[in-house]
Design an enzyme around this catalytic site. Structure first.
Site, PDB file in Angstrom:
ATOM      1  N   ASP A  45      10.078  11.087 -28.725  1.00  5.62           N
ATOM      2  CA  ASP A  45       9.823  12.420 -28.156  1.00  5.62           C
ATOM      3  C   ASP A  45      10.794  13.463 -28.727  1.00  5.62           C
ATOM      4  O   ASP A  45      11.525  14.125 -27.998  1.00  5.62           O
ATOM      5  CB  ASP A  45       9.957  12.338 -26.630  1.00  5.62           C
ATOM      6  CG  ASP A  45       9.262  13.492 -25.921  1.00  5.62           C
ATOM      7  OD1 ASP A  45       8.218  13.956 -26.408  1.00  5.62           O
ATOM      8  OD2 ASP A  45       9.778  13.933 -24.869  1.00  5.62           O
ATOM      9  N   ARG A 131      24.085   0.644 -12.613  1.00  8.07           N
ATOM     10  CA  ARG A 131      23.191   1.400 -11.714  1.00  8.07           C
ATOM     11  C   ARG A 131      22.788   0.480 -10.571  1.00  8.07           C
ATOM     12  O   ARG A 131      22.777  -0.746 -10.731  1.00  8.07           O
ATOM     13  CB  ARG A 131      21.909   1.867 -12.424  1.00  8.07           C
ATOM     14  CG  ARG A 131      22.120   2.974 -13.417  1.00  8.07           C
ATOM     15  CD  ARG A 131      20.797   3.461 -13.962  1.00  8.07           C
ATOM     16  NE  ARG A 131      20.036   4.194 -12.964  1.00  8.07           N
ATOM     17  CZ  ARG A 131      18.768   4.587 -13.130  1.00  8.07           C
ATOM     18  NH1 ARG A 131      18.128   4.288 -14.237  1.00  8.07           N
ATOM     19  NH2 ARG A 131      18.145   5.253 -12.189  1.00  8.07           N
ATOM     20  N   ASP A 183       6.966   9.513 -11.689  1.00  8.77           N
ATOM     21  CA  ASP A 183       6.627   8.094 -11.631  1.00  8.77           C
ATOM     22  C   ASP A 183       6.309   7.661 -10.206  1.00  8.77           C
ATOM     23  O   ASP A 183       5.483   6.782  -9.978  1.00  8.77           O
ATOM     24  CB  ASP A 183       7.736   7.229 -12.229  1.00  8.77           C
ATOM     25  CG  ASP A 183       9.123   7.577 -11.708  1.00  8.77           C
ATOM     26  OD1 ASP A 183       9.274   8.570 -10.980  1.00  8.77           O
ATOM     27  OD2 ASP A 183      10.073   6.848 -12.050  1.00  8.77           O
ATOM     28  N   ARG A 211      23.417   4.744 -18.116  1.00  9.08           N
ATOM     29  CA  ARG A 211      23.998   5.222 -19.373  1.00  9.08           C
ATOM     30  C   ARG A 211      25.421   5.726 -19.175  1.00  9.08           C
ATOM     31  O   ARG A 211      25.703   6.424 -18.201  1.00  9.08           O
ATOM     32  CB  ARG A 211      23.127   6.324 -19.968  1.00  9.08           C
ATOM     33  CG  ARG A 211      21.772   5.844 -20.425  1.00  9.08           C
ATOM     34  CD  ARG A 211      20.899   6.959 -20.961  1.00  9.08           C
ATOM     35  NE  ARG A 211      21.481   7.601 -22.118  1.00  9.08           N
ATOM     36  CZ  ARG A 211      20.771   7.984 -23.196  1.00  9.08           C
ATOM     37  NH1 ARG A 211      19.469   7.759 -23.233  1.00  9.08           N
ATOM     38  NH2 ARG A 211      21.357   8.585 -24.198  1.00  9.08           N
ATOM     39  N   HIS A 216      20.957   9.883 -18.026  1.00  8.30           N
ATOM     40  CA  HIS A 216      19.742   9.277 -17.468  1.00  8.30           C
ATOM     41  C   HIS A 216      18.942  10.335 -16.727  1.00  8.30           C
ATOM     42  O   HIS A 216      19.481  11.151 -15.986  1.00  8.30           O
ATOM     43  CB  HIS A 216      20.073   8.119 -16.527  1.00  8.30           C
ATOM     44  CG  HIS A 216      18.896   7.225 -16.288  1.00  8.30           C
ATOM     45  ND1 HIS A 216      17.932   7.521 -15.376  1.00  8.30           N
ATOM     46  CD2 HIS A 216      18.514   6.074 -16.890  1.00  8.30           C
ATOM     47  CE1 HIS A 216      17.002   6.572 -15.410  1.00  8.30           C
ATOM     48  NE2 HIS A 216      17.345   5.684 -16.314  1.00  8.30           N
TER      49      HIS A 216
END
Length: 406
Positions: A45, A131, A183, A211, A216
């Site tokens: 992207d 995380r 999402d 990260r 993120h």
């Protein structure tokens, strides 16, 4: 030459994903499923860090079919996922983030789970690296469940196995107008439309990587984006689920996870202008979707905060948020012979505040933590009903005797 349909299309959207992309792709290459049974569709992207070039090197080297699409930056994860989904040919689709990675047997196990049970969505156990992922849905493996009978509503990330036929049948795509929570919208719709959901809890299928550079996507974006996300999810639930207990059970999620944090400790640091704006953004959501059924599923302090948001009373809300931030334990007041537990948060029974006692009444799951609480059992409810019936009969009998004597 006969071209067989792949079992699963792995869709990877990559933006400035180095060096995490290296381990992500290594985890795809290490899958135990036959390489001919999967395809990879990777969408770069608009990266400037070499992600696109690394994807092309990977495609040229590995045995499995890999399609690399390079495009200008779209601004979010929805665009690349939609492009990848549009190119997918597999019976199933799995969305893999470029900074995360798969367990070696993940795809083989998830495809087998879906095939064995005929389910449209499979959740593979997630572990976090730097995380903390949601935990409540991994208690045990479930061959077949749904969004009402399990805790899957608390994991709405896209990293699931979806039956592509389901997505195509309903024209499902990620909402590119949302900058966060896209999402959640997609996954909740899949849960609601699915012919069954499977939960694979006895093998780690997905490693969610935090990260080191803090880039993120879930950490970015201002508060207005959270309200956009909450509104979109609430509207979807209202569209697909009739009003009542089931809708309330699902609405619990966006109220608790998306809306409530906007009125937590960070609210104390907000300027007066931002506080007022948050209340204005929340007002139509509270008016349309806040119900007793939703309120009853929350802890007392959560319910109290959202009640004050619904009433648009920031002057009462601030002391409650300060109390919560201090992590104080509210005193418990037991009444009705221990059957009612009220938690004494700020403004409890203050005439001036006028907050109903019901807001402070702990639900059984919260009340059980307090010594002296007596939970109403089915037997006690039946006994009360019998006693009431006897009193009514006795009263009627007495009235009949009095009339006969007259």
């Amino acid at each position: 030459m006969t071209v067989t349909q792949p079992d699963v299309s792995v869709v990877i959207g990559a933006y400035e994903a180095m060096p995490y992309l290296v381990e992500c792709l290594a985890s795809v290459e290490a899958q135990t499923i036959d390489p001919e049974r999967i395809e990879v569709i990777a969408v770069d992207d608009g990266s400037t860090d070499g992600s696109g070039e690394y994807l092309e090197e990977f495609a040229a080297r590995v045995a499995m079919p890999v399609t690399v699409i390079r495009q200008d930056n779209s601004g979010g994860p929805s665009g690349p996922r939609n492009v990848g989904l549009g190119k997918a040919a597999g019976r199933y689709v799995f969305f893999l983030d470029a900074d995360d990675r798969l367990g070696p047997e993940a795809l083989e196990r998830m495809v087998a789970m879906a095939d064995r049970n005929g389910t449209d969505v499979v959740l593979g156990k997630v572990e976090g690296i730097n995380r903390k992922p949601p935990q409540s849905m991994w208690g045990k493996t479930l061959d077949r469940t749904d969004v009402y009978s399990s805790n899957i509503k608390f994991t709405l990330s896209a990293q699931k196995l979806f039956r592509r036929e389901l997505l195509e049948q309903h024209g499902m795509r990620f909402d590119e107008s949302l900058w966060t929570g896209e999402d959640a919208l997609f996954t909740m719709e899949a849960y609601l439309r699915a012919n069954g959901v499977s939960v694979l809890a006895d093998y780690t299928c997905y490693y969610l990587v935090g990260r080191d550079d803090g880039k993120h996507v879930t950490k970015s974006g201002g508060y207005t984006l959270r309200f956009d996300s909450a509104r979109a999810l609430m509207n979807l639930i209202a569209e697909l689920v009739p009003a009542g207990e089931r809708r309330d059970a699902l609405m619990h999620r966006p109220f608790l996870i998306t809306l409530l944090p906007q009125f937590g400790p960070k609210f104390l640091k907000d300027s007066e202008q931002v506080r007022q704006h948050k209340l204005e953004l929340a007002k139509p959501l509270m008016e349309e979707f806040w119900t007793e059924g939703v309120a009853g599923r929350l802890k007392v302090e959560e319910r109290l905060r959202l009640h004050l948001v619904a009433e648009q009373q920031p002057e009462l809300l601030l002391p409650v948020v300060e109390f919560v931030k201090a992590k104080k334990q509210a005193a418990a007041l037991l009444e009705k012979k221990g059957h009612h537990v009220y938690l004494v948060y700020p403004h409890f029974r203050e005439a001036k505040a006028g907050i109903p006692d019901s807001v402070y009444l702990a639900a059984p799951r919260e009340a059980r933590a307090f010594h002296g609480y007596r939970e109403h059992s089915a037997g006690s409810v039946l006994k009360r009903a019998v006693r009431k019936a006897r009193r009514v009969l006795k009263a009627r009998s007495g009235a009949g005797r009095t009339a006969a004597a007259a």
